[in-house]
Design a protein around this motif. Sequence first.
Motif, PDB file in Angstrom:
ATOM      1  N   LEU A  14       0.716  -1.564  -0.449  1.00 56.77           N
ATOM      2  CA  LEU A  14      -0.077  -0.168  -0.025  1.00 56.77           C
ATOM      3  C   LEU A  14       0.817   1.085   0.451  1.00 56.77           C
ATOM      4  O   LEU A  14       0.385   2.173  -0.980  1.00 56.77           O
ATOM      5  CB  LEU A  14      -0.737   0.304   1.259  1.00 56.77           C
ATOM      6  CG  LEU A  14      -1.999  -0.699   1.290  1.00 56.77           C
ATOM      7  CD1 LEU A  14      -2.908  -1.097   2.540  1.00 56.77           C
ATOM      8  CD2 LEU A  14      -3.217  -0.547   0.346  1.00 56.77           C
ATOM      9  N   LEU A 112      -5.099  -4.964  -2.609  1.00 53.02           N
ATOM     10  CA  LEU A 112      -5.365  -4.194  -1.933  1.00 53.02           C
ATOM     11  C   LEU A 112      -6.045  -1.976  -2.105  1.00 53.02           C
ATOM     12  O   LEU A 112      -5.520  -1.925  -3.225  1.00 53.02           O
ATOM     13  CB  LEU A 112      -4.656  -3.687  -1.239  1.00 53.02           C
ATOM     14  CG  LEU A 112      -3.516  -4.816  -0.191  1.00 53.02           C
ATOM     15  CD1 LEU A 112      -2.181  -4.973  -0.867  1.00 53.02           C
ATOM     16  CD2 LEU A 112      -4.610  -5.113   0.774  1.00 53.02           C
ATOM     17  N   ASN A 114      -6.179   1.308  -0.425  1.00 55.71           N
ATOM     18  CA  ASN A 114      -5.910   2.032   0.995  1.00 55.71           C
ATOM     19  C   ASN A 114      -6.450   3.563   0.698  1.00 55.71           C
ATOM     20  O   ASN A 114      -6.275   4.252  -0.053  1.00 55.71           O
ATOM     21  CB  ASN A 114      -4.562   2.363   0.895  1.00 55.71           C
ATOM     22  CG  ASN A 114      -4.121   3.007   2.025  1.00 55.71           C
ATOM     23  OD1 ASN A 114      -4.962   3.800   3.097  1.00 55.71           O
ATOM     24  ND2 ASN A 114      -3.220   3.136   2.764  1.00 55.71           N
ATOM     25  N   THR A 139      -9.251  -1.284   9.514  1.00 58.05           N
ATOM     26  CA  THR A 139      -8.182   0.147   9.781  1.00 58.05           C
ATOM     27  C   THR A 139      -6.263  -1.123  10.517  1.00 58.05           C
ATOM     28  O   THR A 139      -6.629  -1.597  10.837  1.00 58.05           O
ATOM     29  CB  THR A 139      -8.472   0.801  10.637  1.00 58.05           C
ATOM     30  OG1 THR A 139      -9.985   0.711  10.641  1.00 58.05           O
ATOM     31  CG2 THR A 139      -7.500   1.455  11.239  1.00 58.05           C
ATOM     32  N   ASN A 140      -6.011  -0.674   9.443  1.00 64.95           N
ATOM     33  CA  ASN A 140      -4.413  -0.917   9.716  1.00 64.95           C
ATOM     34  C   ASN A 140      -3.873  -0.365  11.461  1.00 64.95           C
ATOM     35  O   ASN A 140      -4.134   0.575  11.635  1.00 64.95           O
ATOM     36  CB  ASN A 140      -3.864  -0.675   8.443  1.00 64.95           C
ATOM     37  CG  ASN A 140      -3.194   0.441   7.916  1.00 64.95           C
ATOM     38  OD1 ASN A 140      -3.444   1.492   8.982  1.00 64.95           O
ATOM     39  ND2 ASN A 140      -2.586   0.911   6.882  1.00 64.95           N
ATOM     40  N   ALA A 144      -5.659   3.910   8.840  1.00 62.58           N
ATOM     41  CA  ALA A 144      -5.851   3.867   7.057  1.00 62.58           C
ATOM     42  C   ALA A 144      -6.662   2.560   7.571  1.00 62.58           C
ATOM     43  O   ALA A 144      -6.843   1.867   8.140  1.00 62.58           O
ATOM     44  CB  ALA A 144      -5.069   3.909   6.154  1.00 62.58           C
ATOM     45  N   VAL A 146      -8.530   0.300   4.910  1.00 63.39           N
ATOM     46  CA  VAL A 146      -8.333  -0.712   3.504  1.00 63.39           C
ATOM     47  C   VAL A 146      -8.834  -1.645   3.980  1.00 63.39           C
ATOM     48  O   VAL A 146      -9.907  -2.539   4.503  1.00 63.39           O
ATOM     49  CB  VAL A 146      -6.966  -1.256   3.920  1.00 63.39           C
ATOM     50  CG1 VAL A 146      -6.682  -2.256   3.256  1.00 63.39           C
ATOM     51  CG2 VAL A 146      -5.998  -0.071   4.589  1.00 63.39           C
ATOM     52  N   GLN A 148      -9.280  -4.643   1.574  1.00 64.37           N
ATOM     53  CA  GLN A 148      -8.425  -6.390   0.708  1.00 64.37           C
ATOM     54  C   GLN A 148      -9.432  -7.678   0.801  1.00 64.37           C
ATOM     55  O   GLN A 148     -10.671  -8.416   1.487  1.00 64.37           O
ATOM     56  CB  GLN A 148      -7.294  -6.722   2.278  1.00 64.37           C
ATOM     57  CG  GLN A 148      -6.887  -7.489   2.056  1.00 64.37           C
ATOM     58  CD  GLN A 148      -5.271  -7.831   2.929  1.00 64.37           C
ATOM     59  OE1 GLN A 148      -4.777  -6.507   3.737  1.00 64.37           O
ATOM     60  NE2 GLN A 148      -4.466  -8.759   2.894  1.00 64.37           N
TER      61      GLN A 148
END
Length: 179
Positions: A14, A112, A114, A139-140, A144, A146, A148
């Motif tokens: 990402l 992915l 973002n 949420t990473n 962020a 994402v 996926q």
Amino acid sequence: MKSRVVAVLAGTVLAVGLAGGAAAQIRLDRPAGGGGGGLGGGGGAPQQQTNVIERISPEAAVRVLQSAGFKGGQMLNLDGGLKAVKMEVNGTPVVVGLVDCKQDGCSSYLFLTNFGKQQVNADFLNRFNSNNRFARLYTNDDGAVVLQLDGQLYGGVGPGNFAVSGAIFGNALKTLLSN
């Protein structure tokens, strides 16, 4: 594949693939909608595949995904048995990470997108994920959001399987952005 490896991989792909892209402008902080829907069908015993793939090259991945409606196909240079391709679906940047790559291709993949840091809560994420199969919104560690979808070619799959995964991801993306 271990989930920690996937998380590190997703962050790397990402960061490299979508830095400064239009994805950061897409807002998700609005009510989540339905979507999903089952695949239906079924029945009968599985048919034996006579033409299967166990690995795919980045170039072949681009051709297959372009046939499924993806645009572009910029190769990204990454290290550690990973390859990635930056593409677009309905005007939204998507990175396709190819994992476990060797000379004869890659055996796993990740789609992915973002969306950058967003003001979304767990209810929003849970509502989307409960209404959509296969692709997951999360949420990473950097905050962020994402979207996926992961897939594997281990053991061999029909040639159309990779294109169907791309179409499923594109549909999940469309559902997310249409609400």
